[in-house]
Structures are given as structure tokens and as C-alpha cells.
Design a protein around this motif. Structure first.
Motif, PDB file in Angstrom:
ATOM      1  N   UNK A 171     -59.676   7.900 -28.066  1.00 61.91           N
ATOM      2  CA  UNK A 171     -58.712   8.784 -28.837  1.00 61.91           C
ATOM      3  C   UNK A 171     -58.503   8.099 -30.084  1.00 61.91           C
ATOM      4  N   UNK A 172     -58.118   7.171 -30.337  1.00 66.59           N
ATOM      5  CA  UNK A 172     -57.727   6.672 -31.778  1.00 66.59           C
ATOM      6  C   UNK A 172     -58.968   6.843 -32.862  1.00 66.59           C
ATOM      7  N   UNK A 173     -60.168   6.478 -32.492  1.00 61.02           N
ATOM      8  CA  UNK A 173     -61.358   6.821 -33.216  1.00 61.02           C
ATOM      9  C   UNK A 173     -61.398   8.224 -33.555  1.00 61.02           C
ATOM     10  N   UNK A 174     -61.360   8.928 -32.551  1.00 57.92           N
ATOM     11  CA  UNK A 174     -61.412  10.437 -32.808  1.00 57.92           C
ATOM     12  C   UNK A 174     -60.229  11.014 -33.878  1.00 57.92           C
ATOM     13  N   UNK A 175     -59.192  10.665 -33.716  1.00 59.20           N
ATOM     14  CA  UNK A 175     -58.023  10.848 -34.590  1.00 59.20           C
ATOM     15  C   UNK A 175     -58.353  10.455 -35.963  1.00 59.20           C
ATOM     16  N   UNK A 176     -58.807   9.290 -36.041  1.00 60.37           N
ATOM     17  CA  UNK A 176     -59.205   8.576 -37.419  1.00 60.37           C
ATOM     18  C   UNK A 176     -60.207   9.335 -38.111  1.00 60.37           C
ATOM     19  N   UNK A 177     -61.353   9.854 -37.216  1.00 65.43           N
ATOM     20  CA  UNK A 177     -62.248  10.806 -38.071  1.00 65.43           C
ATOM     21  C   UNK A 177     -61.655  12.013 -38.134  1.00 65.43           C
ATOM     22  N   UNK A 178     -60.854  12.554 -37.607  1.00 65.37           N
ATOM     23  CA  UNK A 178     -60.310  13.796 -38.012  1.00 65.37           C
ATOM     24  C   UNK A 178     -59.660  13.728 -39.380  1.00 65.37           C
ATOM     25  N   UNK A 179     -58.783  12.493 -39.446  1.00 67.21           N
ATOM     26  CA  UNK A 179     -58.140  12.281 -40.510  1.00 67.21           C
ATOM     27  C   UNK A 179     -59.140  12.401 -41.768  1.00 67.21           C
ATOM     28  N   UNK A 180     -60.252  11.528 -41.602  1.00 68.72           N
ATOM     29  CA  UNK A 180     -61.483  11.438 -42.724  1.00 68.72           C
ATOM     30  C   UNK A 180     -61.908  12.511 -42.954  1.00 68.72           C
ATOM     31  N   UNK A 181     -62.344  13.267 -41.872  1.00 70.26           N
ATOM     32  CA  UNK A 181     -62.907  14.699 -42.102  1.00 70.26           C
ATOM     33  C   UNK A 181     -61.926  15.745 -42.988  1.00 70.26           C
ATOM     34  N   UNK A 182     -60.521  15.760 -42.390  1.00 73.57           N
ATOM     35  CA  UNK A 182     -59.871  16.655 -43.242  1.00 73.57           C
ATOM     36  C   UNK A 182     -59.830  16.164 -44.772  1.00 73.57           C
ATOM     37  N   UNK A 183     -59.808  14.933 -44.964  1.00 75.30           N
ATOM     38  CA  UNK A 183     -59.671  14.696 -46.579  1.00 75.30           C
ATOM     39  C   UNK A 183     -60.805  14.915 -47.117  1.00 75.30           C
ATOM     40  N   UNK A 184     -61.954  14.803 -46.557  1.00 78.32           N
ATOM     41  CA  UNK A 184     -63.461  15.193 -47.085  1.00 78.32           C
ATOM     42  C   UNK A 184     -63.591  16.811 -47.404  1.00 78.32           C
ATOM     43  N   UNK A 185     -63.169  17.406 -46.290  1.00 76.93           N
ATOM     44  CA  UNK A 185     -63.266  18.725 -46.646  1.00 76.93           C
ATOM     45  C   UNK A 185     -62.256  19.566 -47.482  1.00 76.93           C
ATOM     46  N   UNK A 186     -60.932  18.966 -47.602  1.00 78.04           N
ATOM     47  CA  UNK A 186     -60.305  19.418 -48.666  1.00 78.04           C
ATOM     48  C   UNK A 186     -60.808  19.088 -49.950  1.00 78.04           C
ATOM     49  N   UNK A 187     -61.567  18.028 -50.266  1.00 79.59           N
ATOM     50  CA  UNK A 187     -61.987  17.487 -51.528  1.00 79.59           C
ATOM     51  C   UNK A 187     -63.297  18.463 -51.584  1.00 79.59           C
ATOM     52  N   UNK A 188     -63.776  18.757 -50.849  1.00 81.42           N
ATOM     53  CA  UNK A 188     -65.241  19.614 -50.881  1.00 81.42           C
ATOM     54  C   UNK A 188     -64.625  21.063 -51.312  1.00 81.42           C
ATOM     55  N   UNK A 189     -63.604  21.328 -50.836  1.00 89.53           N
ATOM     56  CA  UNK A 189     -63.037  22.793 -51.113  1.00 89.53           C
ATOM     57  C   UNK A 189     -62.445  22.949 -52.563  1.00 89.53           C
ATOM     58  N   UNK A 190     -62.188  21.610 -53.446  1.00 92.85           N
ATOM     59  CA  UNK A 190     -61.660  21.688 -54.651  1.00 92.85           C
ATOM     60  C   UNK A 190     -60.309  21.111 -54.784  1.00 92.85           C
ATOM     61  N   UNK A 191     -59.764  20.632 -53.632  1.00 92.22           N
ATOM     62  CA  UNK A 191     -58.372  19.824 -53.736  1.00 92.22           C
ATOM     63  C   UNK A 191     -58.608  18.529 -54.151  1.00 92.22           C
ATOM     64  N   UNK A 192     -57.375  18.170 -54.531  1.00 87.56           N
ATOM     65  CA  UNK A 192     -57.666  16.587 -54.994  1.00 87.56           C
ATOM     66  C   UNK A 192     -58.154  15.523 -54.091  1.00 87.56           C
TER      67      UNK A 192
END
Length: 224
Positions: free
Chosen positions: A100-121
């Protein structure tokens, strides 16, 4: 001084006061008070709480967020990018069963990368990215805040027992709303997709490959 001059001066003063009032209202802009509350929803209440109930201070903070990030224009994802993000999110959900902890960490990284890909900081500027997201996705950004907080909590924190697992599960489920908001095509992007110019309906956003967010931490029963 004649009566006519006095009346003229009174009229001039009145006009100046009216103009000053109008300019003051325009200077405040459209994103104050009730408009800010409608735009930010739960983020408005959080800002007020953070400022110990001082609504004026909270509104100044939120208005500054809009000033800095309100004009941000997101960029559409390419279909292949969308597929990759969806596959990674599905894998993170599946991984929660055993890690579970690794899954949540991946979700955190994924949201950061996805937001950046959409043009957010960039995700390396977490606070700035979160602030920008709160302007455009105020009703979903709390999930990102929760997975980030859980990800960066101390591993030996006492809450990382059974209650911690439930907290991680809840944060991942809540974060999914922001993921879906970011991964699906915007309305203004739909017309750019192949075929829509010819009058065909725009394709719906791909559903995440795993449809059992409700069952995080529980293995899917085998089909008979």
C-alpha cells in the motif's frame, strides 16, 4: 461664492465619489467574496481555517492564486500518453493489495507527472503545482494533498499500522478524482481529435483499466 457655483461643486464631488466607487469595485475583480467561494468550494473553507477564520485574509490568498494561475492554459494529452498514465494508475491500484505505501507513493508521483504533462508547474515545485491545480480543480485537489502527505510521512510513524493502511486507502481513492479530471480530454480539446472535424462525435475518455477502486486492498474474486 454664488449658489450656482456651490451646486456645481457638489455635483462634481458626487460624480468623483461615484467614479471612485466604480473603480474600487472593478479593482476587486470578479473573483471576490461569493465568487471565490463558488469557485474554490472546499478550498475556500480550508483557506479560511488556515487563516483562523479571517475571511478577508483567505480571500486575498485565493485571489492571488487566481491572479497567478487563472490564465493557465492546459495542453491536451496525446492518446499514447493517456494510455500510459491510465495503465500506471491501474497498476498502482493493483499494487495496493501487497504494497500500500509503495502504491500511494506511485500515485503521488503519477499525479505530479500528469499535472506537469498537462501544463501545470513541474512536480518538483509541489506547493506551486498544488496552488495552480487548486485554481482549476479546486473540488479534487485535496486527494493529491492527501496522497502527498501520506507518501512523505515518516515510515516509522505510529499511524502506519492498521489505521495507516486505511488512511492510505482513503487517500488513494480520493486522489483518483483528480487523476480522472486531468487524464480525460478537455471539452475544447475534443474538436482537435481525428474525425471530429468531419462531424463525428468526439471519443469518450478512456476509463481506467481497473474498475474496482472501491476494493483497494481486496483481491478480485475469480470469475466462474
Amino acid at each position: 461664492m454664488s449658489t450656482g457655483v456651490i451646486i456645481a461643486l457638489i455635483v462634481i464631488v458626487a460624480v468623483v465619489l461615484v467614479v471612485a466607487a466604480v473603480l474600487a469595485l472593478r479593482a476587486r475583480g470578479p473573483q471576490h467574496g461569493g465568487s471565490l467561494k463558488r469557485r474554490f468550494g472546499p478550498e475556500y473553507d480550508l483557506a479560511v481555517a488556515r487563516h483562523d477564520g479571517d475571511t478577508k485574509a483567505a480571500e486575498r490568498e485565493l485571489a492571488e492564486r487566481v491572479r497567478r494561475h487563472g490564465s493557465l492554459r492546459t495542453r491536451p494529452l496525446e492518446p499514447a500518453e493517456r494510455e500510459r498514465f491510465e495503465a500506471r494508475w491501474a497498476a498502482a491500484q493493483e499494487r495496493f493489495v501487497d504494497s500500500p505505501r509503495e502504491a500511494v507513493g506511485e500515485a503521488d508521483r503519477l499525479l505530479a507527472e500528469l499535472a506537469a504533462a498537462r501544463g501545470f508547474p513541474d512536480g518538483g515545485q509541489y506547493e506551486e503545482q498544488l496552488t495552480a491545480l487548486s485554481v482549476h480543480h479546486a473540488h479534487h485537489v485535496e486527494g493529491y494533498r492527501r496522497v502527498h502527505r501520506v507518501t512523505h510521512a515518516r515510515v516509522d510513524d505510529a499511524r502506519d499500522g492498521g489505521a495507516g493502511t486505511e488512511e492510505m486507502r482513503a487517500s488513494l481513492v480520493e486522489a483518483r478524482a483528480l487523476f480522472e479530471a486531468l487524464v480525460r480530454p478537455d471539452r475544447h480539446d475534443a474538436g482537435r481529435r481525428t474525425g471530429t472535424e468531419a462531424g463525428e462525435p468526439a471519443p469518450a475518455a478512456h476509463a481506467p483499466r481497473t474498475a474496482h477502486a472501491w476494493s483497494l486492498g481486496k483481491r478480485r474474486p475469480k470469475e466462474s
